[in-house]
Design a protein around this motif. Structure first.
Motif, PDB file in Angstrom:
ATOM      1  N   PHE B 316      69.166 112.662  52.791  1.00 50.70           N
ATOM      2  CA  PHE B 316      69.691 113.970  52.602  1.00 50.70           C
ATOM      3  C   PHE B 316      68.920 115.109  52.634  1.00 50.70           C
ATOM      4  O   PHE B 316      69.097 116.264  53.161  1.00 50.70           O
ATOM      5  CB  PHE B 316      70.558 113.766  51.011  1.00 50.70           C
ATOM      6  CG  PHE B 316      70.811 115.041  50.648  1.00 50.70           C
ATOM      7  CD1 PHE B 316      70.152 115.543  49.662  1.00 50.70           C
ATOM      8  CD2 PHE B 316      72.052 115.704  51.005  1.00 50.70           C
ATOM      9  CE1 PHE B 316      70.824 116.814  48.989  1.00 50.70           C
ATOM     10  CE2 PHE B 316      72.380 116.997  50.508  1.00 50.70           C
ATOM     11  CZ  PHE B 316      71.759 117.506  49.486  1.00 50.70           C
ATOM     12  N   LYS B 319      67.865 116.233  56.081  1.00 58.68           N
ATOM     13  CA  LYS B 319      68.922 117.085  56.504  1.00 58.68           C
ATOM     14  C   LYS B 319      68.742 118.480  56.167  1.00 58.68           C
ATOM     15  O   LYS B 319      69.170 119.630  56.772  1.00 58.68           O
ATOM     16  CB  LYS B 319      70.608 116.590  56.453  1.00 58.68           C
ATOM     17  CG  LYS B 319      70.647 115.249  56.997  1.00 58.68           C
ATOM     18  CD  LYS B 319      72.100 114.974  57.539  1.00 58.68           C
ATOM     19  CE  LYS B 319      72.203 113.674  58.532  1.00 58.68           C
ATOM     20  NZ  LYS B 319      72.895 112.789  57.987  1.00 58.68           N
ATOM     21  N   GLU B 320      68.406 118.708  54.872  1.00 56.55           N
ATOM     22  CA  GLU B 320      68.353 119.983  54.343  1.00 56.55           C
ATOM     23  C   GLU B 320      67.173 120.748  54.550  1.00 56.55           C
ATOM     24  O   GLU B 320      66.643 121.666  54.201  1.00 56.55           O
ATOM     25  CB  GLU B 320      68.683 119.787  52.800  1.00 56.55           C
ATOM     26  CG  GLU B 320      70.112 119.389  52.442  1.00 56.55           C
ATOM     27  CD  GLU B 320      70.248 120.465  51.280  1.00 56.55           C
ATOM     28  OE1 GLU B 320      69.539 120.812  50.455  1.00 56.55           O
ATOM     29  OE2 GLU B 320      71.578 120.642  51.101  1.00 56.55           O
ATOM     30  N   THR B 400      68.905 119.887  43.513  1.00 62.53           N
ATOM     31  CA  THR B 400      68.945 118.802  44.573  1.00 62.53           C
ATOM     32  C   THR B 400      69.937 117.739  44.120  1.00 62.53           C
ATOM     33  O   THR B 400      70.624 117.575  45.099  1.00 62.53           O
ATOM     34  CB  THR B 400      67.736 118.372  45.274  1.00 62.53           C
ATOM     35  OG1 THR B 400      66.679 119.278  44.890  1.00 62.53           O
ATOM     36  CG2 THR B 400      67.608 118.338  46.655  1.00 62.53           C
ATOM     37  N   ARG B 403      73.408 118.800  44.453  1.00 65.30           N
ATOM     38  CA  ARG B 403      74.147 118.760  45.675  1.00 65.30           C
ATOM     39  C   ARG B 403      74.002 117.538  46.547  1.00 65.30           C
ATOM     40  O   ARG B 403      75.154 117.276  47.256  1.00 65.30           O
ATOM     41  CB  ARG B 403      73.072 119.913  46.565  1.00 65.30           C
ATOM     42  CG  ARG B 403      73.350 121.159  46.102  1.00 65.30           C
ATOM     43  CD  ARG B 403      72.582 122.255  47.114  1.00 65.30           C
ATOM     44  NE  ARG B 403      71.197 122.224  46.558  1.00 65.30           N
ATOM     45  CZ  ARG B 403      70.218 122.106  47.391  1.00 65.30           C
ATOM     46  NH1 ARG B 403      70.263 121.779  48.810  1.00 65.30           N
ATOM     47  NH2 ARG B 403      68.938 122.181  46.957  1.00 65.30           N
ATOM     48  N   TYR B 404      73.470 116.818  46.108  1.00 67.01           N
ATOM     49  CA  TYR B 404      73.162 115.427  46.464  1.00 67.01           C
ATOM     50  C   TYR B 404      74.311 114.449  46.501  1.00 67.01           C
ATOM     51  O   TYR B 404      75.044 114.085  47.433  1.00 67.01           O
ATOM     52  CB  TYR B 404      71.835 114.347  46.354  1.00 67.01           C
ATOM     53  CG  TYR B 404      71.827 113.217  46.811  1.00 67.01           C
ATOM     54  CD1 TYR B 404      72.127 111.873  45.739  1.00 67.01           C
ATOM     55  CD2 TYR B 404      72.011 112.560  48.304  1.00 67.01           C
ATOM     56  CE1 TYR B 404      72.130 110.611  46.059  1.00 67.01           C
ATOM     57  CE2 TYR B 404      72.109 111.275  48.530  1.00 67.01           C
ATOM     58  CZ  TYR B 404      72.034 110.405  47.461  1.00 67.01           C
ATOM     59  OH  TYR B 404      72.214 108.919  47.949  1.00 67.01           O
ATOM     60  N   LYS B 406      77.445 115.899  45.979  1.00 65.74           N
ATOM     61  CA  LYS B 406      78.611 116.122  46.473  1.00 65.74           C
ATOM     62  C   LYS B 406      78.307 116.009  48.059  1.00 65.74           C
ATOM     63  O   LYS B 406      79.302 116.467  48.824  1.00 65.74           O
ATOM     64  CB  LYS B 406      78.724 117.540  46.082  1.00 65.74           C
ATOM     65  CG  LYS B 406      78.807 117.959  44.598  1.00 65.74           C
ATOM     66  CD  LYS B 406      79.476 119.260  44.450  1.00 65.74           C
ATOM     67  CE  LYS B 406      79.205 119.338  42.895  1.00 65.74           C
ATOM     68  NZ  LYS B 406      78.071 120.335  42.556  1.00 65.74           N
ATOM     69  N   SER B 407      77.217 115.539  48.490  1.00 64.99           N
ATOM     70  CA  SER B 407      76.945 115.783  49.977  1.00 64.99           C
ATOM     71  C   SER B 407      77.837 114.529  50.717  1.00 64.99           C
ATOM     72  O   SER B 407      77.840 113.577  50.380  1.00 64.99           O
ATOM     73  CB  SER B 407      75.526 115.520  50.294  1.00 64.99           C
ATOM     74  OG  SER B 407      75.157 114.130  49.986  1.00 64.99           O
TER      75      SER B 407
END
Lengths: 248, 480
Positions: B316, B319-320, B400, B403-404, B406-407
């Motif tokens: 993840f 990608k960010e 982070t 956000r992870y 919900k990723s």
């Protein structure tokens, strides 16, 4: 001439080993019988006779223990013996201490159980365990006699317990001394028996003077023997004479 | 020979077992010819053995004597059987009281459980050797395993064990036949209690050994009390509401994930001898299980501690384009747990890579922490980067991690996670599983796999932020 002398020394060494082993076997036998006797304490097989048998077996065990100890410590202190002999004596030492540990535990247990189940009280509460026979034959086997003679007074159970306490203290002290003074590493000893060795021949090795040996089936022994101390067995390790058959 | 003089201040004493003496008093009462139990005879093929009792008689006596109702009396009777004061004559492995005509017998006082006498391995080895002789080499599977184990690690005593076993066996032959049967049953019952067969538990399990001998006299006097109280004052204390609240929260979150409390899928290897569960939950497995992915949502530490979770999180972050935080955190962990020789180089490498101004993978730490860290790096030690690591950890956790969750990366992992079917084994299959047990993957091999993983990661090259920035610049240039 020199060869002859060497052979004499070798034979003397072998004889010492053999004597040690015989005495250890005797101690082993007495330990096993003592355990059988202590198991029947407190049950319906219990009786004055049993207490007397216990006392006699214990005394015999004490004598054998003292004799074994003096012999083995003398041998282990001797610096002039060869390395294989020394490892053999260390193995015998481990056998001796293990026997003594079992004896120590059994003596302490017999003290406890003897105190919990006195025989002289008006209402005896012995546990009905299903044992009904007597243990005379077991005790006779321990003492290596044909028949046991009972000659103690009727208050043996209480009188004996006091002696027992003193003897336990002696044994404990002896074992602590032994551990301190004799430097033998038990983990360095390798067993001669492999797993399942007990399934092989079941001849009884040791006979102290007196009785006739009962010779049950033995795969490898031959020859007659005339009672008494020594008997020979041409088993696998027959290079060392006098070694018992059930060590093969 | 066992070493007796152990002065290592370790835990060697068994805890108090006050119930044993109380049960013994009752057992002795049961023997009373007037108010005790009635005995029958057990008829065997060749002999009859006296002093057998029916289960229902024991039950009735307990109800009468202790004034209990039937169910409680049954539980009480089962307790007596489980401790080994009474043993069943049929079905000897199940230590329960059956309230019917099945027969029981009393155990001899030598084999009663006692608090200060353990059931020693030497005695067990002698018993197994004797049983070997009697059964002519055919022992039960678990007994055979115990025998092999004992032969391996008690090897120095093995001669003694064989000698004793033979002598005890021969001495046993000197007794009459019914006594021999009784002795056999007694010993067997004793060892069923103290070395329980597989898939059963022993009533004598007591947890850990204690430091202080409970049978020893208590130390009285004022001095120990004063010392104890002054030490108690100096201890830092947590309010019980806080600590208990934390415990409750932990228990309620994790209770379905504990194999002791909830059945684990597919089956618990310790119970069924089937290792699918361990294979599915190896540290690095292609597809993690649903339970494992669920644990990642509980808290951030769970995610990081699980190698699969960490790999997913790393994906993840890649990608960010914010992988440097995790890389920094991992490097700090490496420094903390690594060898002392490599510490100085590692610390320098980390500084050059992550902390120096203009470093390739610069991490965003606030000024105060950066000051402390740089000062500490002059004389680096294992925990010199602790403050910075905590800062980065909290950053990742607060920002982070959310956000992870919900990723799409995480949602993908959740979708792919597998949920195995529970096993249903019959008794015969269980026996077969027990026979086919293999040793699992050696931990050395697992460790080597971990090292390979780490090497691969390091070799794939860290993403250089300068490269990224330059790439972005080039792209914007192209667009223009």
């Amino acid at each position: 001439m020199l060869e002859h002398l060497e052979r004499m020394v070798l034979l003397a060494g072998e004889r010492r080993q053999h004597e040690c082993k015989t005495m250890l076997d005797a101690l082993n036998r007495v330990t096993a019988c003592y355990r059988h006797l202590v198991i029947t304490l407190g049950s319906t097989s219990d009786s004055q006779n049993l207490r007397e048998e216990l006392r006699k077996t214990r005394k015999k065990a004490q004598e054998l223990a003292a004799a074994n100890r003096t012999k083995l410590t003398a041998l282990l202190k001797d610096k002039s013996i060869s390395k294989e002999d020394r490892s053999e004596y260390e193995r015998l030492w481990v056998l001796f201490t293990s026997s003594m540990e079992l004896l120590d535990v059994d003596m302490k247990r017999s003290l406890e159980i003897g105190q919990d189940f006195p025989l002289q009280v008006p209402t005896r509460h012995l546990i009905q365990t299903g044992m009904s026979g007597s243990t005379t034959t077991v005790a006779a086997r321990a003492m290596s006699v044909q028949n046991m003679k009972y000659e103690a007074d009727s208050n043996i159970d209480t009188a004996d317990l006091k002696e027992l306490e003193a003897e336990i203290a002696q044994v404990v002290q002896m074992m602590e001394e032994m551990e301190m003074k004799v430097q033998v590493a038990p983990w360095a000893v390798e067993a001669k028996q492999e797993a399942g060795a007990e399934l092989k021949s079941t001849v009884s090795v040791v006979r102290l003077q007196g009785d006739n040996p009962k010779h049950t089936s033995c795969c490898c022994c031959f020859g007659s023997f005339s009672g008494g101390w020594e008997w020979w067995c041409a088993c696998r390790d027959s290079s060392v004479l006098g070694r018992g058959c059930d060590r093969g | 020979m066992t070493i007796r003089t152990i002065h290592d201040h370790g835990q060697h004493y068994r805890p108090r077992m006050a119930c044993l003496k109380k049960v013994e008093a009752l057992v002795v009462e049961m023997q009373d010819p007037k108010s005790g139990l009635k005995f029958e005879e057990q008829k065997l093929v060749t002999t009859t053995v006296p002093h057998a009792i029916a289960g229902q008689d024991i039950h009735a006596w307990i109800v009468n004597r202790l004034k209990l109702d039937a169910e409680e009396a049954k539980a009480f009777g089962t307790m007596m059987v489980a401790y080994g004061y009474i043993y069943p004559l049929q079905d000897h492995k199940r230590l329960i009281l059956k309230v019917d005509a099945s027969l029981y017998r009393f155990q001899t006082p030598y084999f009663w459980p006692v608090q200060h006498w353990r059931a020693e391995d030497t005695d067990y080895a002698i018993y197994l050797a004797k049983r070997n002789i009697r059964k002519k080499g055919v022992l039960e599977l678990y007994e055979q395993e115990h025998y092999n184990n004992l032969h391996k690690w008690m090897n120095h005593k093995w001669d003694f064990i064989v000698m004793q076993a033979k002598e005890q066996y021969r001495a046993g032959k000197e007794r009459k036949k019914s006594d021999r049967v009784v002795l056999d049953c007694q010993e067997r019952a004793y060892w069923v209690v103290h070395r329980p067969p597989p898939r059963t538990a022993s009533a004598m399990d007591y947890g850990l050994d204690r430091l202080i001998d409970p049978n020893a006299e208590e130390v009285t006097g004022e001095r120990p009390v004063i010392i104890f109280n002054s030490q108690a004052i100096m201890r830092p204390k947590v309010k019980s509401t806080v600590s208990l609240g934390a415990l409750v929260k932990f228990s309620s979150t994790f209770k379905n994930h504990d194999p002791f409390l909830a059945p684990c899928l597919p089956s618990n290897p310790w119970l069924t001898d089937d290792i699918t569960y361990w294979e599915l939950n190896l540290p690095r497995v292609e597809v993690p299980t649903k339970m494992r992915v669920e644990r990642w949502t509980f808290n951030f530490m769970e995610l990081l501690n699980d190698p699969c979770g960490r790999a997913d999180f790393r994906l993840f972050l890649k990608k960010e384009f914010s992988g440097e935080n995790l890389a920094f955190w991992e490097a700090c962990e490496d420094l903390k747990w690594g060898s002392a020789e490599a510490m100085k180089e590692k610390a320098e490498h980390i500084y050059k890579m992550f902390l120096a101004p203009g470093a390739p993978r610069w991490v965003n730490i606030d000024g105060k922490t950066m000051d402390i860290t740089v000062k500490g790096l002059v004389h680096p030690h294992r925990y010199v980067l602790d403050a910075a690591q905590t800062h980065i950890f909290m950053l990742m956790k607060k920002d982070t991690f959310g956000r992870y969750m919900k990723s799409p990366v995480f949602k993908d992992a959740q979708k792919k996670a597998l949920s195995p079917q529970p096993h249903t084994f019959t008794d015969a299959q269980l026996e077969q599983n027990a026979r086919n047990r293999k040793p699992g993957i050696h931990p050395i091999i697992l460790h080597q796999q971990e090292e390979e993983e780490k090497a691969k990661l390091a070799a794939s090259g860290p993403v250089d932020i300068k490269q990224i920035m330059s790439k972005l610049d080039r792209r914007t240039d192209l667009k223009k």
